[in-house]
Design an enzyme around this catalytic site. Structure first.
Site, PDB file in Angstrom:
ATOM      1  N   ALA A  65       0.864  -1.175   0.000  1.00  0.00           N
ATOM      2  CA  ALA A  65       0.000   0.000   0.000  1.00  0.00           C
ATOM      3  C   ALA A  65       0.905   1.230   0.000  1.00  0.00           C
ATOM      4  O   ALA A  65       2.077   1.156   0.399  1.00  0.00           O
ATOM      5  CB  ALA A  65      -0.884  -0.009   1.240  1.00  0.00           C
ATOM      6  N   GLY A 108       0.668  -4.801   1.044  1.00  0.00           N
ATOM      7  CA  GLY A 108      -0.579  -4.861   0.292  1.00  0.00           C
ATOM      8  C   GLY A 108      -0.436  -5.569  -1.044  1.00  0.00           C
ATOM      9  O   GLY A 108      -1.396  -6.175  -1.539  1.00  0.00           O
ATOM     10  N   GLU A 111      -0.772  -9.049  -0.245  1.00  0.00           N
ATOM     11  CA  GLU A 111      -2.171  -9.312   0.121  1.00  0.00           C
ATOM     12  C   GLU A 111      -3.063  -9.426  -1.116  1.00  0.00           C
ATOM     13  O   GLU A 111      -3.992 -10.228  -1.141  1.00  0.00           O
ATOM     14  CB  GLU A 111      -2.671  -8.219   1.077  1.00  0.00           C
ATOM     15  N   GLU A 131       4.952  -4.875   7.043  1.00  0.00           N
ATOM     16  CA  GLU A 131       4.275  -3.793   7.761  1.00  0.00           C
ATOM     17  C   GLU A 131       4.834  -3.591   9.158  1.00  0.00           C
ATOM     18  O   GLU A 131       4.867  -2.475   9.682  1.00  0.00           O
ATOM     19  CB  GLU A 131       2.767  -4.075   7.850  1.00  0.00           C
TER      20      GLU A 131
HETATM   21  C1  HXC Z   1       5.042   4.337  -1.328  1.00  0.00           C
HETATM   22  C2  HXC Z   1       6.917   3.313  -2.236  1.00  0.00           C
HETATM   23  C3  HXC Z   1       6.561   2.092  -1.626  1.00  0.00           C
HETATM   24  C4  HXC Z   1       5.343   2.040  -0.861  1.00  0.00           C
HETATM   25  C5  HXC Z   1       8.412   1.811  -2.712  1.00  0.00           C
HETATM   26  N1  HXC Z   1       8.056   3.103  -2.884  1.00  0.00           N
HETATM   27  N2  HXC Z   1       7.529   1.178  -1.950  1.00  0.00           N
HETATM   28  N3  HXC Z   1       6.165   4.424  -2.074  1.00  0.00           N
HETATM   29  N4  HXC Z   1       4.641   3.184  -0.739  1.00  0.00           N
HETATM   30  N5  HXC Z   1       4.913   0.918  -0.298  1.00  0.00           N
HETATM   31  C6  HXC Z   1       8.776   4.133  -3.641  1.00  0.00           C
HETATM   32  C7  HXC Z   1      10.005   4.630  -2.909  1.00  0.00           C
HETATM   33  O1  HXC Z   1       9.659   5.589  -1.945  1.00  0.00           O
HETATM   34  C8  HXC Z   1      10.795   5.202  -4.041  1.00  0.00           C
HETATM   35  O2  HXC Z   1      10.260   6.463  -4.395  1.00  0.00           O
HETATM   36  C9  HXC Z   1      10.499   4.245  -5.189  1.00  0.00           C
HETATM   37  O3  HXC Z   1       9.280   3.571  -4.838  1.00  0.00           O
HETATM   38  C10 HXC Z   1      11.574   3.201  -5.364  1.00  0.00           C
HETATM   39  O4  HXC Z   1      11.790   2.555  -4.132  1.00  0.00           O
HETATM   40  P1  HXC Z   1      13.243   2.415  -3.471  1.00  0.00           P
HETATM   41  O5  HXC Z   1      13.033   2.204  -2.034  1.00  0.00           O
HETATM   42  O6  HXC Z   1      14.129   3.538  -3.869  1.00  0.00           O
HETATM   43  O7  HXC Z   1      13.753   1.083  -4.187  1.00  0.00           O
HETATM   44  P2  HXC Z   1      14.737  -0.017  -3.609  1.00  0.00           P
HETATM   45  O8  HXC Z   1      15.895   0.627  -2.879  1.00  0.00           O
HETATM   46  O9  HXC Z   1      15.054  -0.914  -4.746  1.00  0.00           O
HETATM   47  O10 HXC Z   1      13.890  -0.818  -2.500  1.00  0.00           O
HETATM   48  C11 HXC Z   1      12.762  -1.556  -2.911  1.00  0.00           C
HETATM   49  C12 HXC Z   1      11.937  -1.936  -1.665  1.00  0.00           C
HETATM   50  C13 HXC Z   1      11.606  -0.664  -0.835  1.00  0.00           C
HETATM   51  C14 HXC Z   1      12.706  -2.952  -0.806  1.00  0.00           C
HETATM   52  C15 HXC Z   1      10.657  -2.633  -2.177  1.00  0.00           C
HETATM   53  O11 HXC Z   1      11.041   0.295  -1.728  1.00  0.00           O
HETATM   54  C16 HXC Z   1      10.652  -0.889   0.268  1.00  0.00           C
HETATM   55  O12 HXC Z   1      10.979  -1.437   1.317  1.00  0.00           O
HETATM   56  N6  HXC Z   1       9.397  -0.443   0.079  1.00  0.00           N
HETATM   57  C17 HXC Z   1       8.363  -0.497   1.095  1.00  0.00           C
HETATM   58  C18 HXC Z   1       7.859  -1.915   1.277  1.00  0.00           C
HETATM   59  C19 HXC Z   1       6.791  -1.976   2.356  1.00  0.00           C
HETATM   60  O13 HXC Z   1       7.028  -1.633   3.511  1.00  0.00           O
HETATM   61  N7  HXC Z   1       5.629  -2.377   1.966  1.00  0.00           N
HETATM   62  C20 HXC Z   1       4.461  -2.491   2.863  1.00  0.00           C
HETATM   63  C21 HXC Z   1       3.761  -1.187   2.902  1.00  0.00           C
HETATM   64  S1  HXC Z   1       2.501  -1.144   4.145  1.00  0.00           S
HETATM   65  P3  HXC Z   1      11.176   7.764  -4.526  1.00  0.00           P
HETATM   66  O14 HXC Z   1      10.213   8.869  -4.793  1.00  0.00           O
HETATM   67  O15 HXC Z   1      11.951   7.903  -3.265  1.00  0.00           O
HETATM   68  O16 HXC Z   1      12.072   7.456  -5.702  1.00  0.00           O
HETATM   69  C22 HXC Z   1       1.208  -1.966   3.480  1.00  0.00           C
HETATM   70  C23 HXC Z   1      -0.040  -2.120   4.304  1.00  0.00           C
HETATM   71  C24 HXC Z   1      -0.216  -1.103   5.336  1.00  0.00           C
HETATM   72  O17 HXC Z   1       1.229  -2.436   2.406  1.00  0.00           O
HETATM   73  C25 HXC Z   1      -1.226  -0.105   4.943  1.00  0.00           C
HETATM   74  C26 HXC Z   1      -0.821   1.315   5.162  1.00  0.00           C
HETATM   75  C27 HXC Z   1      -0.110   1.943   3.984  1.00  0.00           C
END
Ligand code: HXC
Length: 257
Positions: A65, A108, A111, A131
């Site tokens: 998400a 997400g 999910e 998360e």
């Molecule tokens: C918003 C995201 C994102 C996310 C990545 N991006 N995941 N933006 N929400 N979930 C964006 C980054 O901010 C970045 O934007 C661009 O995508 C590229 O990501 P990087 O981090 O630079 O890439 P990399 O170093 O290759 O790392 C990849 C990654 C990392 C390991 C997947 O992006 C990451 O850990 N993402 C979050 C994963 C996560 O926590 N997912 C669960 C979310 S919570 P910019 O603008 O900086 O270039 C969820 C449910 C909860 O899903 C509900 C509440 C939201």
């Protein structure tokens, strides 16, 4: 259909939804989830479509998400708007839904995969529910559907540590139906979806409903549901046609009813 964050197309009775927000690794924001729901509604109403495939890019199915959209949320609005309830449109699709996953399927994104019926993973796919690393927990079914998919021990491991698993671990765990080389992902997903689409639609929809019933009920109730659903198929044209075609050694001409 024209959308901002997804692309759609139809290939041989298969409806495709491609998440297309590459600069954010297909992070699922409200607009994108709304567009997915709209596309699913259109595919659902189209009698020519027997199966839907949802996919992302080579780098990410979806990295979760949209965290940036959620960072300033507070509890009352989250409750009042029933945040994440709109995602239920994906799980409630009655036609079979195939996930074609390459790269990250996190939070997400994972999910959404868990809401799909058949999961084809590229060897590059990585799954996780991270998360816990950002102060929350899965909220679109992760703690419930992952347990049913992979069992409690693996689900606890993934939810509590936030670690990722690769495609082969996901296949061994039962999260994934099959793993293919990344270059074959779309072709394999199309082949699976076409194989489903060429069957009787009323039959494939009944099968999906019956398999999903296993998650909702006791064994005896589930077996009764299956038996009655099975018996009801004898009221269809496609049962007559399918069995006659076998006896007459020819291909069946299903009507989907
Ligand atoms: C918003 C995201 C994102 C996310 C990545 N991006 N995941 N933006 N929400 N979930 C964006 C980054 O901010 C970045 O934007 C661009 O995508 C590229 O990501 P990087 O981090 O630079 O890439 P990399 O170093 O290759 O790392 C990849 C990654 C990392 C390991 C997947 O992006 C990451 O850990 N993402 C979050 C994963 C996560 O926590 N997912 C669960 C979310 S919570 P910019 O603008 O900086 O270039 C969820 C449910 C909860 O899903 C509900 C509440 C939201």
């Amino acid at each position: 259909m024209s959308f901002e964050l997804i692309r759609t197309n139809i290939i041989d009775r298969v409806g495709w939804i491609t998440l297309d927000r590459r600069d954010a690794l297909n992070a699922l924001n409200a607009v994108m989830v709304g567009e997915i729901a709209s596309a699913l509604a259109v595919f659902s109403a189209n009698p020519d479509i027997g199966c839907v495939v949802i996919t992302g890019s080579d780098r990410a199915f979806a990295a979760g998400a949209d965290i940036k959209e959620a960072v300033d949320r507070c509890y009352p609005e989250t409750f009042l708007e029933d945040f994440l309830a709109s995602w239920d449109a994906i799980a409630s699709l009655r036609k079979p839904l195939v996930a074609a996953v390459a790269g990250y399927a996190l939070g997400g994104g994972c999910e959404v995969v868990l809401m799909c019926d058949v999961v084809i993973a590229a060897d590059t796919a990585r799954f996780g529910l991270p998360e816990v690393k950002i102060g929350v927990m899965p909220g679109a079914g992760g703690t419930q559907r992952l347990v049913r998919a992979v069992g409690k021990a693996k689900a606890m491991d993934l939810c509590l540590t936030g670690r990722m698993m690769d495609a082969s671990e996901a296949e061994l765990s039962g999260l994934v139906s099959r793993v293919v080389p990344a270059s074959n992902l779309r072709a394999e997903a199309q082949a699976v979806a076409e194989a489903i689409s060429t069957k009787s639609r009323i039959n494939t929809m009944a099968i999906k409903e019956s398999v999903n019933r296993a998650f909702e009920t006791s064994l005896s109730e589930g077996l009764l549901f299956e038996r009655r659903t099975f018996q009801s198929l004898f009221a269809t044209h496609d049962q007559k046609e399918g069995m006659a075609a076998f006896v007459e050694k020819r291909a069946p001409q299903f009507r989907g009813r």
